[in-house]
Design a protein around this motif. Structure first.
Motif, short mmCIF file in Angstrom:
data_model
loop_
_atom_site.label_atom_id
_atom_site.label_comp_id
_atom_site.label_asym_id
_atom_site.label_seq_id
_atom_site.Cartn_x
_atom_site.Cartn_y
_atom_site.Cartn_z
N ALA A 7 19.41 -49.93 25.29
CA ALA A 7 20.27 -50.85 26.05
C ALA A 7 19.41 -51.76 26.93
O ALA A 7 18.40 -51.34 27.49
CB ALA A 7 21.24 -50.05 26.91
N ALA A 8 19.85 -53.00 27.05
CA ALA A 8 19.16 -53.97 27.90
C ALA A 8 19.38 -53.60 29.36
O ALA A 8 20.43 -53.08 29.73
CB ALA A 8 19.68 -55.37 27.62
N PRO A 9 18.40 -53.86 30.21
CA PRO A 9 18.54 -53.53 31.63
C PRO A 9 19.55 -54.46 32.31
O PRO A 9 19.90 -55.51 31.78
CB PRO A 9 17.14 -53.76 32.19
N PHE A 46 16.17 -58.07 40.59
CA PHE A 46 15.51 -56.79 40.35
C PHE A 46 16.03 -56.19 39.05
O PHE A 46 17.24 -56.02 38.88
CB PHE A 46 15.81 -55.80 41.49
N ILE A 47 15.13 -55.86 38.15
CA ILE A 47 15.51 -55.17 36.92
C ILE A 47 15.87 -53.73 37.30
O ILE A 47 15.10 -53.03 37.95
CB ILE A 47 14.35 -55.17 35.89
N GLY A 68 18.53 -58.53 26.93
CA GLY A 68 17.21 -58.45 26.35
C GLY A 68 16.13 -58.72 27.36
O GLY A 68 16.39 -59.13 28.47
N GLY A 69 14.90 -58.43 26.97
CA GLY A 69 13.75 -58.67 27.84
C GLY A 69 13.76 -57.77 29.05
O GLY A 69 14.52 -56.84 29.16
N PRO A 77 14.39 -62.09 31.06
CA PRO A 77 15.66 -61.95 30.36
C PRO A 77 16.70 -62.98 30.77
O PRO A 77 17.80 -63.00 30.23
CB PRO A 77 16.10 -60.54 30.72
N VAL A 78 16.39 -63.85 31.73
CA VAL A 78 17.34 -64.85 32.21
C VAL A 78 16.66 -66.22 32.14
O VAL A 78 15.56 -66.40 32.66
CB VAL A 78 17.77 -64.54 33.67
N THR A 79 17.33 -67.18 31.53
CA THR A 79 16.81 -68.53 31.42
C THR A 79 16.64 -69.16 32.81
O THR A 79 17.46 -68.94 33.69
CB THR A 79 17.79 -69.40 30.59
#
Length: 118
Positions: A7-9, A46-47, A68-69, A77-79
């Motif tokens: 799972a993506a964070p 914060f991830i 993702g990422g 993971p964020v543009t």
């Protein structure tokens, strides 16, 4: 990024000023996971572990799912963001939500004192 079935964070977003203080607090005490900044340096992200968004309710912050990422990838993971603490420079894979909550509360308290003194 290849799908590993993992799972993506999630991402907790806070104002930059509180976030920078929280990063320092976490680095000194528990370690900090990857942290993003927006290009304008208004916010930090914060991830945190997947599933955090479902129960995050701290006023003045937001928690959203990423897609993702964030952990092992080099791309944020964020543009429109960059790494303040990149995954390879992080001590832990994701910041533990309760430790982040405590660090943010402490940061807000410290900044109130600083604001009163200036």
């Amino acid at each position: 990024m290849a799908d590993t079935g993992e799972a993506a964070p999630d991402l907790v977003t806070v104002p930059a000023r509180e976030g920078l203080e929280a990063v320092d607090i976490l680095r000194l005490r528990h370690g900090v996971g990857p942290v993003l900044h927006d290009r304008e340096c208004d916010t930090l992200g914060f991830i945190v572990p997947p599933g955090t968004a479902e129960r995050w309710d701290l006023p003045g912050s937001a928690c959203t799912q990423t897609f993702g990422g964030g952990r092992r990838g080099t791309q944020p993971p964020v543009t429109g963001t960059g790494w303040l603490v990149p995954p390879e420079g992080a001590v832990i894979e994701a910041t533990e939500p309760e430790r982040l909550r405590a660090a943010l509360a402490e940061a807000v308290s410290m900044l109130r004192v600083v604001d009163r003194c200036t």
